[in-house]
Write a protein that holds these residues in place. Structure first.
Motif, PDB file in Angstrom:
ATOM      1  N   LYS A  17      51.883  27.000  33.096  1.00  0.00           N
ATOM      2  CA  LYS A  17      50.601  27.464  33.645  1.00  0.00           C
ATOM      3  C   LYS A  17      49.267  26.553  32.968  1.00  0.00           C
ATOM      4  N   SER A  36      40.087  34.198  28.024  1.00  0.00           N
ATOM      5  CA  SER A  36      40.479  35.650  27.825  1.00  0.00           C
ATOM      6  C   SER A  36      40.219  35.941  26.313  1.00  0.00           C
ATOM      7  N   ARG A  40      45.892  37.959  19.328  1.00  0.00           N
ATOM      8  CA  ARG A  40      46.901  37.289  18.660  1.00  0.00           C
ATOM      9  C   ARG A  40      46.507  36.126  17.714  1.00  0.00           C
ATOM     10  N   ARG A  43      46.724  29.564  17.460  1.00  0.00           N
ATOM     11  CA  ARG A  43      47.722  28.543  17.195  1.00  0.00           C
ATOM     12  C   ARG A  43      47.083  27.189  16.651  1.00  0.00           C
ATOM     13  N   TYR A  52      41.184  30.835  23.981  1.00  0.00           N
ATOM     14  CA  TYR A  52      40.704  32.375  23.771  1.00  0.00           C
ATOM     15  C   TYR A  52      39.387  32.452  22.910  1.00  0.00           C
ATOM     16  N   GLU A  71      40.192  43.580  32.956  1.00  0.00           N
ATOM     17  CA  GLU A  71      41.642  44.176  32.894  1.00  0.00           C
ATOM     18  C   GLU A  71      42.272  43.788  31.525  1.00  0.00           C
ATOM     19  N   ALA A  73      45.801  44.294  28.735  1.00  0.00           N
ATOM     20  CA  ALA A  73      47.272  44.326  28.756  1.00  0.00           C
ATOM     21  C   ALA A  73      47.750  43.988  27.275  1.00  0.00           C
ATOM     22  N   TYR A  75      50.950  42.173  25.217  1.00  0.00           N
ATOM     23  CA  TYR A  75      51.872  41.127  25.450  1.00  0.00           C
ATOM     24  C   TYR A  75      52.592  40.965  24.093  1.00  0.00           C
ATOM     25  N   TYR A  80      45.628  41.404  25.124  1.00  0.00           N
ATOM     26  CA  TYR A  80      44.798  40.414  25.693  1.00  0.00           C
ATOM     27  C   TYR A  80      44.011  40.949  27.096  1.00  0.00           C
ATOM     28  N   GLY A  81      42.653  40.352  27.141  1.00  0.00           N
ATOM     29  CA  GLY A  81      41.970  40.876  28.347  1.00  0.00           C
ATOM     30  C   GLY A  81      40.982  39.977  28.707  1.00  0.00           C
ATOM     31  N   THR A  82      40.563  40.067  30.192  1.00  0.00           N
ATOM     32  CA  THR A  82      39.662  39.321  30.717  1.00  0.00           C
ATOM     33  C   THR A  82      38.138  39.617  30.641  1.00  0.00           C
ATOM     34  N   GLU A 100      44.356  33.106  34.022  1.00  0.00           N
ATOM     35  CA  GLU A 100      45.794  33.026  33.716  1.00  0.00           C
ATOM     36  C   GLU A 100      46.304  34.235  32.950  1.00  0.00           C
ATOM     37  N   ILE A 101      46.710  35.178  33.526  1.00  0.00           N
ATOM     38  CA  ILE A 101      47.021  36.392  32.912  1.00  0.00           C
ATOM     39  C   ILE A 101      48.506  36.898  33.136  1.00  0.00           C
ATOM     40  N   GLU A 102      48.929  37.765  32.171  1.00  0.00           N
ATOM     41  CA  GLU A 102      50.423  38.044  32.661  1.00  0.00           C
ATOM     42  C   GLU A 102      50.487  39.273  33.790  1.00  0.00           C
ATOM     43  N   GLY A 105      48.422  42.608  33.708  1.00  0.00           N
ATOM     44  CA  GLY A 105      46.781  42.609  34.196  1.00  0.00           C
ATOM     45  C   GLY A 105      46.669  42.248  35.603  1.00  0.00           C
ATOM     46  N   ARG A 147      59.761  36.330  23.808  1.00  0.00           N
ATOM     47  CA  ARG A 147      59.076  35.718  25.074  1.00  0.00           C
ATOM     48  C   ARG A 147      60.007  35.600  26.360  1.00  0.00           C
TER      49      ARG A 147
END
Ligand code: 5GP
Length: 205
Positions: A17, A36, A40, A43, A52, A71, A73, A75, A80-82, A100-102, A105, A147
């Protein structure tokens, strides 16, 4: 100015994605990618405010309470949120906003904004997904397995999305995605304001 289209892009972790979004943004200037907020860990290679906004659990929960997210959620153990403001600003400016969300959301967005377009990105088969996740080398074995387990759960909800995008050839996918989004904007039920205006003009003449 005509408002942009709110577009949700979900897909299995490792389906590509992120690369697709980058390709779309590089090729066309009508898109805006929402950044978002997450709890987490960053990386290697990630930058605050680019991939992020990295925050603590407390900061995240404060944002929820203050209604700053459209939104959110959990994960694989993280939030994670927008953020709301950016999305509305860009839509008002006529940009097609990509989230780009799961899936949890995505479903919240579908509920709150029935006109949003929902796209789901997948690899052509499960093995390709396993290979990509392992090849990325950014997660340990345990996280990869979590995952993959999550991908199996998410696969139960794919029918909630309007289009399925099989990420085999990147270039084709970018073009398909652009076409889908631009055509979706022409659908009658996404143009109610226009329809009502012309209907009134015809009746009033
Ligand atoms: P990652 O940790 O790999 O960056 O992201 C994990 C998952 O969280 C991905 O499926 C990604 O699409 C999703 N995600 C990223 N940002 C958001 C968000 O703001 N809201 C929701 N619900 N999911 C998000």
């Amino acid at each position: 100015m005509k408002k942009g289209l709110l577009t949700v892009v979900s897909g299995f972790s490792g389906a590509g994605k992120g690369t697709l979004m980058k390709g779309l943004l590089a090729r066309y200037d009508n898109y805006a990618l929402s950044v978002s907020m997450t709890t987490r860990a960053m990386r290697p290679g990630e930058t605050e405010g680019v991939e992020y906004f990295f925050v603590t659990k407390e900061e995240f929960e404060k944002s929820i309470e203050e209604g700053k997210l459209i939104e959110h959620a959990q994960y694989v153990g993280n939030y994670y949120g927008t953020p709301k403001d950016y999305v509305f600003e860009q839509l008002d400016a006529g940009k097609d906003v990509l989230l780009e969300i799961e899936i949890q959301g995505a479903l919240q967005i579908k509920e709150r904004f029935p006109q949003a377009l929902l796209l789901f990105v997948t690899t052509k088969d499960a093995q390709t997904l396993v290979n990509r996740l392992k090849g990325r080398g950014t997660e340990d074995e345990e996280t990869i397995n979590k995952r993959l387990k999550r991908a199996a759960e998410e696969s139960e909800g794919i029918e909630e999305y309007e289009y399925l995008i099989v990420n085999d050839d990147l270039d084709t996918c970018i073009e398909d995605m652009h076409d889908i989004i631009q055509k979706a904007k022409l659908k009658a039920d996404r143009n109610i304001e226009f329809i009502e205006k012309i209907r009134k003009e015809l009746k009033d003449r």
